[in-house]
Write a protein that holds these residues in place. Structure first.
Motif, PDB file in Angstrom:
ATOM      1  N   TYR A   1       0.662  -1.348   0.110  1.00 55.00           N
ATOM      2  CA  TYR A   1      -0.156   0.106   0.105  1.00 55.00           C
ATOM      3  C   TYR A   1       0.912   1.175   0.067  1.00 55.00           C
ATOM      4  O   TYR A   1       0.480   2.173  -0.628  1.00 55.00           O
ATOM      5  CB  TYR A   1      -0.955  -0.009   1.255  1.00 55.00           C
ATOM      6  N   GLY A   2       1.875   1.316   0.612  1.00 63.03           N
ATOM      7  CA  GLY A   2       2.660   2.416   0.828  1.00 63.03           C
ATOM      8  C   GLY A   2       3.495   2.705  -0.361  1.00 63.03           C
ATOM      9  O   GLY A   2       3.876   4.046  -0.549  1.00 63.03           O
ATOM     10  N   GLN A   3       4.203   1.757  -1.089  1.00 63.18           N
ATOM     11  CA  GLN A   3       4.927   1.853  -2.169  1.00 63.18           C
ATOM     12  C   GLN A   3       4.119   1.648  -3.536  1.00 63.18           C
ATOM     13  O   GLN A   3       4.790   1.659  -4.552  1.00 63.18           O
ATOM     14  CB  GLN A   3       6.254   1.296  -2.049  1.00 63.18           C
ATOM     15  N   GLY A   4       3.311   0.802  -3.543  1.00 64.95           N
ATOM     16  CA  GLY A   4       2.658   0.424  -4.455  1.00 64.95           C
ATOM     17  C   GLY A   4       2.983  -0.893  -5.234  1.00 64.95           C
ATOM     18  O   GLY A   4       3.025  -1.147  -6.545  1.00 64.95           O
ATOM     19  N   ARG A   5       4.124  -1.764  -4.448  1.00 65.33           N
ATOM     20  CA  ARG A   5       4.543  -2.596  -5.212  1.00 65.33           C
ATOM     21  C   ARG A   5       3.718  -4.037  -4.944  1.00 65.33           C
ATOM     22  O   ARG A   5       3.970  -4.886  -4.115  1.00 65.33           O
ATOM     23  CB  ARG A   5       5.752  -2.862  -4.322  1.00 65.33           C
ATOM     24  N   VAL A   6       2.749  -4.123  -5.829  1.00 62.78           N
ATOM     25  CA  VAL A   6       1.823  -5.071  -5.880  1.00 62.78           C
ATOM     26  C   VAL A   6       2.375  -6.630  -6.174  1.00 62.78           C
ATOM     27  O   VAL A   6       1.896  -7.803  -5.752  1.00 62.78           O
ATOM     28  CB  VAL A   6       0.717  -4.865  -6.906  1.00 62.78           C
ATOM     29  N   GLU A   7       3.596  -6.431  -6.747  1.00 66.98           N
ATOM     30  CA  GLU A   7       4.158  -7.942  -6.998  1.00 66.98           C
ATOM     31  C   GLU A   7       4.779  -8.538  -5.357  1.00 66.98           C
ATOM     32  O   GLU A   7       4.799  -9.797  -5.562  1.00 66.98           O
ATOM     33  CB  GLU A   7       5.493  -7.881  -7.839  1.00 66.98           C
ATOM     34  N   VAL A   8       4.808  -7.903  -4.499  1.00 61.43           N
ATOM     35  CA  VAL A   8       4.985  -8.421  -3.283  1.00 61.43           C
ATOM     36  C   VAL A   8       4.090  -9.254  -2.790  1.00 61.43           C
ATOM     37  O   VAL A   8       4.069 -10.209  -2.169  1.00 61.43           O
ATOM     38  CB  VAL A   8       5.370  -7.300  -2.017  1.00 61.43           C
ATOM     39  N   LEU A   9       2.646  -9.264  -3.146  1.00 59.66           N
ATOM     40  CA  LEU A   9       1.672  -9.925  -2.785  1.00 59.66           C
ATOM     41  C   LEU A   9       1.777 -11.194  -3.291  1.00 59.66           C
ATOM     42  O   LEU A   9       1.493 -12.190  -2.502  1.00 59.66           O
ATOM     43  CB  LEU A   9       0.147  -9.399  -3.376  1.00 59.66           C
ATOM     44  N   ASP A  10       2.506 -11.410  -4.646  1.00 58.96           N
ATOM     45  CA  ASP A  10       2.700 -12.883  -5.034  1.00 58.96           C
ATOM     46  C   ASP A  10       3.576 -13.639  -3.973  1.00 58.96           C
ATOM     47  O   ASP A  10       3.419 -15.041  -3.982  1.00 58.96           O
ATOM     48  CB  ASP A  10       3.478 -12.806  -6.407  1.00 58.96           C
ATOM     49  N   GLU A  11       4.492 -12.960  -3.546  1.00 55.26           N
ATOM     50  CA  GLU A  11       5.535 -13.589  -2.366  1.00 55.26           C
ATOM     51  C   GLU A  11       4.741 -13.969  -1.078  1.00 55.26           C
ATOM     52  O   GLU A  11       5.226 -14.966  -0.588  1.00 55.26           O
ATOM     53  CB  GLU A  11       6.519 -12.591  -2.201  1.00 55.26           C
ATOM     54  N   LEU A  12       3.891 -12.914  -0.510  1.00 53.17           N
ATOM     55  CA  LEU A  12       3.404 -13.103   0.821  1.00 53.17           C
ATOM     56  C   LEU A  12       2.012 -13.708   0.867  1.00 53.17           C
ATOM     57  O   LEU A  12       1.701 -14.398   1.792  1.00 53.17           O
ATOM     58  CB  LEU A  12       3.112 -11.632   1.160  1.00 53.17           C
ATOM     59  N   CYS A  13       1.357 -13.784  -0.321  1.00 51.82           N
ATOM     60  CA  CYS A  13      -0.020 -14.552  -0.222  1.00 51.82           C
ATOM     61  C   CYS A  13      -0.155 -15.846  -0.761  1.00 51.82           C
ATOM     62  O   CYS A  13       0.457 -16.375  -1.736  1.00 51.82           O
ATOM     63  CB  CYS A  13      -0.951 -13.689  -0.910  1.00 51.82           C
ATOM     64  N   HIS A  14      -1.016 -16.780  -0.228  1.00 47.88           N
ATOM     65  CA  HIS A  14      -1.272 -18.033  -0.531  1.00 47.88           C
ATOM     66  C   HIS A  14      -2.001 -18.087  -2.001  1.00 47.88           C
ATOM     67  O   HIS A  14      -2.998 -17.030  -2.239  1.00 47.88           O
ATOM     68  CB  HIS A  14      -2.275 -18.897   0.427  1.00 47.88           C
ATOM     69  N   PRO A  15      -1.818 -19.011  -2.874  1.00 50.53           N
ATOM     70  CA  PRO A  15      -2.880 -19.040  -3.907  1.00 50.53           C
ATOM     71  C   PRO A  15      -4.034 -18.885  -3.977  1.00 50.53           C
ATOM     72  O   PRO A  15      -4.831 -18.555  -4.722  1.00 50.53           O
ATOM     73  CB  PRO A  15      -2.232 -20.344  -4.724  1.00 50.53           C
ATOM     74  N   ASP A  16      -4.636 -19.567  -2.760  1.00 47.14           N
ATOM     75  CA  ASP A  16      -6.173 -19.414  -2.531  1.00 47.14           C
ATOM     76  C   ASP A  16      -6.534 -18.222  -1.651  1.00 47.14           C
ATOM     77  O   ASP A  16      -7.801 -18.212  -1.197  1.00 47.14           O
ATOM     78  CB  ASP A  16      -6.502 -20.835  -1.871  1.00 47.14           C
ATOM     79  N   TYR A  17      -5.689 -17.149  -1.758  1.00 47.72           N
ATOM     80  CA  TYR A  17      -5.954 -16.149  -0.863  1.00 47.72           C
ATOM     81  C   TYR A  17      -7.202 -15.332  -1.131  1.00 47.72           C
ATOM     82  O   TYR A  17      -7.821 -15.383  -2.518  1.00 47.72           O
ATOM     83  CB  TYR A  17      -4.892 -14.941  -0.998  1.00 47.72           C
ATOM     84  N   VAL A  18      -7.808 -14.894  -0.248  1.00 50.24           N
ATOM     85  CA  VAL A  18      -9.207 -13.816  -0.469  1.00 50.24           C
ATOM     86  C   VAL A  18      -9.092 -12.924   0.598  1.00 50.24           C
ATOM     87  O   VAL A  18      -8.726 -13.092   1.669  1.00 50.24           O
ATOM     88  CB  VAL A  18     -10.437 -14.771  -0.394  1.00 50.24           C
ATOM     89  N   GLY A  19      -9.495 -11.656   0.324  1.00 50.07           N
ATOM     90  CA  GLY A  19      -9.491 -10.470   0.935  1.00 50.07           C
ATOM     91  C   GLY A  19     -10.948  -9.981   1.065  1.00 50.07           C
ATOM     92  O   GLY A  19     -11.534  -9.904   0.089  1.00 50.07           O
TER      93      GLY A  19
END
Length: 154
Positions: A16-34
């Motif tokens: 959110y602070g830097q807009g680096r959405v690619e970090v989500l691929d590293e941190l989130c499970h493939p079945d992620y839901v928000g």
């Protein structure tokens, strides 16, 4: 525990602070839901799209963690964000509006990755700041007297 704290911190500061959405691929499970009160439920691609939109509308968005707590596989993140509207959003034209947000996100981890999170934040206050809704204001009793609750007893 420190890995979960670090992951939770990176979501706020880097995504959110830097807009680096690619970090989500590293941190989130493939079945992620928000889950979010404004945008509803979203998968990983939906959250990336939301972050891109948010960063496009608020390019100077600042994001800060006010508190971060981890117990077992759950992280609770108390966060704050602020920025100026620079692009049309929800039919609101940008006029330099400074928007302040504060909320809490509860993130559940599975195998060290975020599988689900739920955010609660002042969505109504956000819509007020954008000028889309107006607060009710003071509410008086029919007789003009107030009982401290702000509600009429009619």
């Amino acid at each position: 525990m420190s890995n979960l704290k670090q992951a939770a911190r990176r979501i706020i500061e880097e995504v959110y602070g830097q807009g680096r959405v690619e970090v989500l691929d590293e941190l989130c499970h493939p079945d992620y839901v928000g889950h979010d009160p404004l945008v509803g439920d979203a998968d990983l691609q939906g959250v990336k799209a939301y972050v891109r939109l948010l960063r496009a509308c608020f390019p100077n968005l600042e994001a800060r963690i006010l508190g971060l707590y981890v117990e077992g596989n759950t992280a609770i993140i108390w966060w704050w964000m602020e920025g100026n509207l620079a692009r049309r959003l929800l039919d609101v034209e940008p006029q330099g509006q400074r928007i302040h947000l504060q909320g809490i996100t509860v993130a559940e981890f599975e195998e060290g990755k975020i599988i689900e999170d739920s955010s609660e934040w002042d969505t109504f206050g956000y819509l007020v700041q954008l000028g889309l809704v107006k607060p009710l204001g003071p509410m008086a009793r029919a007789s003009g007297e107030r009982d401290g609750s702000g509600l009429s007893q009619s």
